[in-house]
Design a protein around this motif. Structure first.
Motif, PDB file in Angstrom:
ATOM      1  N   HIS A   1       1.033  -1.497   0.053  1.00  0.00           N
ATOM      2  CA  HIS A   1      -0.178  -0.030  -0.470  1.00  0.00           C
ATOM      3  C   HIS A   1       0.594   1.233  -0.447  1.00  0.00           C
ATOM      4  O   HIS A   1       0.410   2.455  -0.969  1.00  0.00           O
ATOM      5  CB  HIS A   1      -1.021   0.253   1.335  1.00  0.00           C
ATOM      6  CG  HIS A   1      -1.580  -1.383   1.174  1.00  0.00           C
ATOM      7  ND1 HIS A   1      -2.649  -1.342   0.192  1.00  0.00           N
ATOM      8  CD2 HIS A   1      -1.366  -2.114   2.100  1.00  0.00           C
ATOM      9  CE1 HIS A   1      -3.693  -2.085   0.107  1.00  0.00           C
ATOM     10  NE2 HIS A   1      -2.809  -2.819   1.510  1.00  0.00           N
ATOM     11  N   LEU A   2       1.562   1.417   0.724  1.00  0.00           N
ATOM     12  CA  LEU A   2       3.037   2.775   0.870  1.00  0.00           C
ATOM     13  C   LEU A   2       3.431   2.973  -0.323  1.00  0.00           C
ATOM     14  O   LEU A   2       4.033   3.951  -0.582  1.00  0.00           O
ATOM     15  CB  LEU A   2       3.189   2.636   2.544  1.00  0.00           C
ATOM     16  CG  LEU A   2       2.138   2.795   3.521  1.00  0.00           C
ATOM     17  CD1 LEU A   2       3.455   2.162   4.568  1.00  0.00           C
ATOM     18  CD2 LEU A   2       1.615   4.079   3.551  1.00  0.00           C
ATOM     19  N   GLN A   3       3.842   1.770  -0.581  1.00  0.00           N
ATOM     20  CA  GLN A   3       4.678   1.507  -1.608  1.00  0.00           C
ATOM     21  C   GLN A   3       3.956   1.725  -3.271  1.00  0.00           C
ATOM     22  O   GLN A   3       4.997   1.853  -4.336  1.00  0.00           O
ATOM     23  CB  GLN A   3       5.475   0.608  -1.713  1.00  0.00           C
ATOM     24  CG  GLN A   3       6.605  -0.248  -0.706  1.00  0.00           C
ATOM     25  CD  GLN A   3       6.262  -0.255   0.804  1.00  0.00           C
ATOM     26  OE1 GLN A   3       4.854  -1.190   0.668  1.00  0.00           O
ATOM     27  NE2 GLN A   3       7.101   0.596   1.856  1.00  0.00           N
ATOM     28  N   ASP A   4       2.722   1.147  -3.343  1.00  0.00           N
ATOM     29  CA  ASP A   4       2.530   1.496  -4.205  1.00  0.00           C
ATOM     30  C   ASP A   4       0.873   2.891  -4.438  1.00  0.00           C
ATOM     31  O   ASP A   4       0.261   1.806  -4.731  1.00  0.00           O
ATOM     32  CB  ASP A   4       1.903   0.374  -4.763  1.00  0.00           C
ATOM     33  CG  ASP A   4       1.271   0.064  -6.586  1.00  0.00           C
ATOM     34  OD1 ASP A   4       1.200   1.110  -7.250  1.00  0.00           O
ATOM     35  OD2 ASP A   4       0.889  -1.064  -6.697  1.00  0.00           O
TER      36      ASP A   4
ATOM     37  N   ILE B   1      -5.318   3.399  -5.405  1.00  0.00           N
ATOM     38  CA  ILE B   1      -6.621   4.622  -6.335  1.00  0.00           C
ATOM     39  C   ILE B   1      -7.295   4.118  -7.360  1.00  0.00           C
ATOM     40  O   ILE B   1      -8.391   4.082  -7.479  1.00  0.00           O
ATOM     41  CB  ILE B   1      -4.869   5.705  -6.825  1.00  0.00           C
ATOM     42  CG1 ILE B   1      -4.159   6.987  -6.018  1.00  0.00           C
ATOM     43  CG2 ILE B   1      -6.051   6.873  -7.989  1.00  0.00           C
ATOM     44  CD1 ILE B   1      -3.506   7.758  -6.271  1.00  0.00           C
ATOM     45  N   ARG B   2      -6.399   2.955  -7.708  1.00  0.00           N
ATOM     46  CA  ARG B   2      -6.905   1.875  -8.974  1.00  0.00           C
ATOM     47  C   ARG B   2      -8.323   1.598  -8.597  1.00  0.00           C
ATOM     48  O   ARG B   2      -9.440   0.663  -8.888  1.00  0.00           O
ATOM     49  CB  ARG B   2      -6.123   0.518  -9.287  1.00  0.00           C
ATOM     50  CG  ARG B   2      -5.154   1.505 -10.719  1.00  0.00           C
ATOM     51  CD  ARG B   2      -4.948   0.331 -11.785  1.00  0.00           C
ATOM     52  NE  ARG B   2      -3.911   1.172 -12.794  1.00  0.00           N
ATOM     53  CZ  ARG B   2      -3.052   0.675 -12.505  1.00  0.00           C
ATOM     54  NH1 ARG B   2      -1.775   0.963 -10.934  1.00  0.00           N
ATOM     55  NH2 ARG B   2      -1.967   1.473 -13.077  1.00  0.00           N
TER      56      ARG B   2
ATOM     57  N   VAL C   1      -1.526  10.375  -7.584  1.00  0.00           N
ATOM     58  CA  VAL C   1      -0.518   9.918  -6.959  1.00  0.00           C
ATOM     59  C   VAL C   1       0.023  10.535  -6.992  1.00  0.00           C
ATOM     60  O   VAL C   1       0.513  11.516  -5.729  1.00  0.00           O
ATOM     61  CB  VAL C   1       0.323   9.194  -7.749  1.00  0.00           C
ATOM     62  CG1 VAL C   1       1.240   8.678  -6.703  1.00  0.00           C
ATOM     63  CG2 VAL C   1      -0.671   7.990  -8.153  1.00  0.00           C
ATOM     64  N   TYR C   2       0.858  11.949  -7.613  1.00  0.00           N
ATOM     65  CA  TYR C   2       1.682  13.344  -7.482  1.00  0.00           C
ATOM     66  C   TYR C   2       0.388  14.289  -5.623  1.00  0.00           C
ATOM     67  O   TYR C   2       1.178  14.474  -5.341  1.00  0.00           O
ATOM     68  CB  TYR C   2       1.814  14.249  -8.295  1.00  0.00           C
ATOM     69  CG  TYR C   2       2.679  14.840  -8.259  1.00  0.00           C
ATOM     70  CD1 TYR C   2       3.888  15.229  -7.835  1.00  0.00           C
ATOM     71  CD2 TYR C   2       2.157  16.854  -8.213  1.00  0.00           C
ATOM     72  CE1 TYR C   2       4.330  16.443  -7.063  1.00  0.00           C
ATOM     73  CE2 TYR C   2       2.407  18.051  -8.499  1.00  0.00           C
ATOM     74  CZ  TYR C   2       4.210  17.459  -7.767  1.00  0.00           C
ATOM     75  OH  TYR C   2       4.782  18.827  -7.960  1.00  0.00           O
TER      76      TYR C   2
END
Length: 107
Positions: free
Chosen positions: A8-11, A16-17, A36-37
């Motif tokens: 979760h934290l890395q992706d 969001i998807r 994401v940004y």
């Protein structure tokens, strides 16, 4: 199809998807990258429209605690009592009943 995100934290794009799928939306990779940004911790912490700096004082007491704090997953455990956590869980379960959208509250 159920989307499962393991890191979760890395992706964050995977999370969001998951929301996008829940809402029945189909967005381009470019739009996902922008989301994401703009939803990254660092960007939201500095953005006055997301960090409550623009909120009226009667809604948010700015001097008490900033809205975005440490960026530590699970830090809520240091601030919620057992009773508060139980109330939150009951409220969350009630509001999310009947949906397939689930979020983790700790890593």
């Amino acid at each position: 199809m159920r989307l499962i995100c393991y890191l979760h934290l890395q992706d964050p794009k995977c999370e969001i998807r998951k929301v996008m799928q829940f809402l029945g939306k189909d967005l381009t990779e470019k739009v996902l990258d922008r989301i994401v940004y703009h939803t990254s911790f660092d960007m939201m912490k500095e953005n006055p429209t997301t960090n409550y700096k623009m909120a009226p004082g009667f809604l948010v007491e700015q001097g008490y605690s900033p809205f975005t704090r440490k960026r530590i997953a699970g830090d809520w455990k240091n601030h919620f009592t057992v009773a508060q956590n139980e109330r939150f869980n009951a409220d969350y379960e009630g509001k999310m009943a009947g949906t397939t959208l689930r979020f983790r509250t700790e890593v």
